[in-house]
Write an enzyme that holds these catalytic residues in place. Structure first.
Site, PDB file in Angstrom:
ATOM      1  N   CYS A   1      32.378  37.895  38.259  1.00  0.00           N
ATOM      2  CA  CYS A   1      33.752  38.398  38.379  1.00  0.00           C
ATOM      3  C   CYS A   1      34.680  37.655  37.426  1.00  0.00           C
ATOM      4  CB  CYS A   1      34.246  38.274  39.819  1.00  0.00           C
ATOM      5  SG  CYS A   1      33.496  39.468  40.954  1.00  0.00           S
TER       6      CYS A   1
ATOM      7  N   HIS B   1      41.699  31.698  36.838  1.00  0.00           N
ATOM      8  CA  HIS B   1      43.112  31.937  36.535  1.00  0.00           C
ATOM      9  C   HIS B   1      43.268  33.430  36.302  1.00  0.00           C
ATOM     10  CE1 HIS B   1      43.009  27.597  35.865  1.00  0.00           C
ATOM     11  NE2 HIS B   1      44.288  27.647  36.174  1.00  0.00           N
TER      12      HIS B   1
END
Length: 100
Positions: free
Chosen positions: A52, A28
């Protein structure tokens, strides 16, 4: 979202990405409505490797010397790539539209 399983990372933050599809999850993305207790819509997501994802969630990119501009570019590119993949996979449908 199960659709992220085994997909390549679309964020690819320089110097952070582990490029390991086995660790890819649906991330998200930062934005309006995201806070510690809530997430943005599932439409505001990108396929991201564990490294990441952690960097985006914890501002780890800042501690690694990446500029906000580089991260924003990665987020926008990653979001676009993920949306395109979801269309190809049939998870998102664009009525009357086509992927060019």
């Amino acid at each position: 979202m199960a659709s992220a399983a085994g997909m390549p990372c679309s964020l690819r933050l320089p110097g952070i990405c582990n490029h390991n599809p086995a660790t890819t999850v649906m991330c998200h993305l930062p934005g309006i409505g995201k806070s510690i207790a809530s997430k943005v819509s599932d439409l505001h997501t990108a396929f991201g490797c564990s490294a990441c994802h952690t960097a985006i969630d914890t501002l780890g990119w800042d501690r690694r010397g990446l500029s906000a501009a580089v991260v924003l570019d990665a987020i926008l590119r990653g979001h676009a790539e993920t949306q395109a993949r979801l269309v190809v996979m049939g998870i998102i449908r664009v009525k009357g539209g086509k992927l060019v």
